[in-house]
Write a protein that holds these residues in place. Sequence first.
Motif, short mmCIF file in Angstrom:
data_model
loop_
_atom_site.label_atom_id
_atom_site.label_comp_id
_atom_site.label_asym_id
_atom_site.label_seq_id
_atom_site.Cartn_x
_atom_site.Cartn_y
_atom_site.Cartn_z
N ASN A 35 0.66 4.01 -2.96
CA ASN A 35 0.20 5.37 -2.72
C ASN A 35 1.28 6.43 -2.87
OD1 ASN A 35 -2.41 4.65 -2.24
ND2 ASN A 35 -2.16 4.51 -0.03
N SER A 63 -6.00 0.29 -1.22
CA SER A 63 -5.55 0.64 0.14
C SER A 63 -6.61 0.26 1.16
CB SER A 63 -5.28 2.14 0.24
OG SER A 63 -4.51 2.55 -0.84
N VAL A 66 0.84 -1.20 0.00
CA VAL A 66 0.00 0.00 0.00
C VAL A 66 0.87 1.25 0.00
CG1 VAL A 66 -1.65 1.32 1.37
CG2 VAL A 66 -1.93 -1.14 1.10
#
Lengths: 363, 275
Positions: free
Chosen positions: B213, B255, B209
């Motif tokens: 991101n 996420s 994640v």
Amino acid sequence: MAEIKIINVQKQFGKVLANRDINLTIHDREFMVLLGPSGCGKTTLLRGIAGLDPIDSGSIYIGDTDVTDLPPRKRRIAMVFQSYAVFPHLTIFENIAFGLRMQRVANQDVKKRVEAAAELLQITDLLKRFPAQVSGGQRQRVAVARALAAESEVLLMDEPLSNLDALLRLEMRAELKRLLKEVKSTVVYVTHDQIEALSLGDRIAVMKNGSILQCDTPLRVYDHPANEFIGSFIGNPPMNFLRGTVQMDGSRVNVQAGGASIQPPSSMESILKQKISSGVRLGIRAENIEVVSKAQKDAMTGKVLVVEPLGSHNLLTVMVGDQRVKVNAHADSLFQPGQAIWLRSASEKIRWLDVESGMALAE
Amino acid sequence: MKRRSSFSRTLGRVLTYALAILIALWILVPIYLIGVSAFGEKLSAYTYPRPFWPAPFTIETMAFFLKSGGVIKSVQSSVIVALITLVLSTLIGAPAGYAIARFIFSGRDAFRLIVVSTRSFPIVILSIPLAVFFIEWGMYDSVYSLALMHTALALPFTILVTSSVFASIPRDLEEAAQTLGCSQFQAFLRISLPLALPGLAAATLFTFVLSWNEVFAAVILTVRNRTLPALVLTVLDESQLPYRFAGGFFMMVPSLIFMLFIRRYLLNLWGRVTK
């Protein structure tokens, strides 16, 4: 054959000497208990035998093999941990089978041996469960079964009963004794519980400050403690210690203690003669003291301080001069605090110790 | 007296819940609005007040976003970067975490501190000199060099989490395995590793994640091989509002799903024990 020889073993943690120059031979199939207060080095010694903590110097033999530098898996040992160390991700069956799987034992033999060990510890119906699904006492049984299933020549146990509640501990103690009679391993058992040591051991090695103070049968350790520490550490209540002065009465030696004039056994006379100037300490077990109702030449004069009825007997705390003495009296005895009583002990039941060192005087 | 204390206890509980709900809404409402706009009609993105439900429900906007230039390719890049980051940081971080948890060595605390302190450098400051080096070494604008950067960013976290995972496994268990015939390494493989696996999985998911991101380093270190966040940031800046919502929603979903999985371990990490 799995005699364990511990030769000049030394182990230091930082500045603390956990084992100082320890020498001990544990016979084949003997049940040896390492007993001592916490921090005395007993667990360190056990872990040294297991090979979990390498020793600093000295050597350890198991059978004829020098195992000093061998890893645990090559020492032919099995160990039961205080925390049980049961593997949470394996079923009880696989836990017990773990050692056998590592030895690549054939599947049907694994099954047979696991079931035999489970049978021995009466956990057969738990085999399919996971450790989280059984009670603490049962987990303890799993740990023992796992160690037994390995059928190793040496079985090491690190306070295996100390995490059980009192009742379960009592039950498991007797069961361990029964079990380990059947097993042909040499057992080294660490505990701080003197009753456990007395009840289980063929011999007890009493440790303090990293040294072995005395290593003998339970009865010898109990009746003939090598020094004052052992006498007060083992036994409940602890051994009584009293001051005595040594006198010559004609050609015979005579010891004065607490107002009594005691005639020591003739075997002790020559040693006690040397203690005329320094005096001597008398060690007497509570159960070896007899309460008599009137003054006698060989009876100490005392005054009852506390009476504790314990069911099987009454425990008296008696002041003899300024010294406290614990006495076991009959359960139906009627003593009152403040009452004057006289205490007698057969002279062969008295232990004689050096005043300064606290060491027992050799007979 | 008793009534008052029970009243204040109730009040305290109500306030706690109110605060918790407020914080939850603070995060959930924007997510919800993004979702509504991403699946609503294009025009609905401009209406006010926003419709409470995407009516009519349509995946047209999402589809258009996914088909627009470079999105699929950047998703591929993102996945590759995240996977490489995951593998590298686990391979490097887990043994380091194990060492911190199990062995007492001189400089252990210093090591732990240094590991954490690497996170105190702003990513931007790290990225620009790194871009210069990558250009010199001919590694610039590659998913692999970006994965290296992300690994560096993820490592402190991986090391600390895995060390706490391994520290929670009693040493006794490995020792017991050793007395039962395992070498130290076998004891690790058969006992500690299986027990650590859920925690390790959580750590790797989090790493994924984190890489998915990450946008600063991605923007600076890539030009043509943009990862999804970098693309969204640079391209969608010039596009219409509905597509931005679609892009935002698409970024967010992985996420959220991962967080759902690893929630338990994150709570553990902050010192709360959940059974």
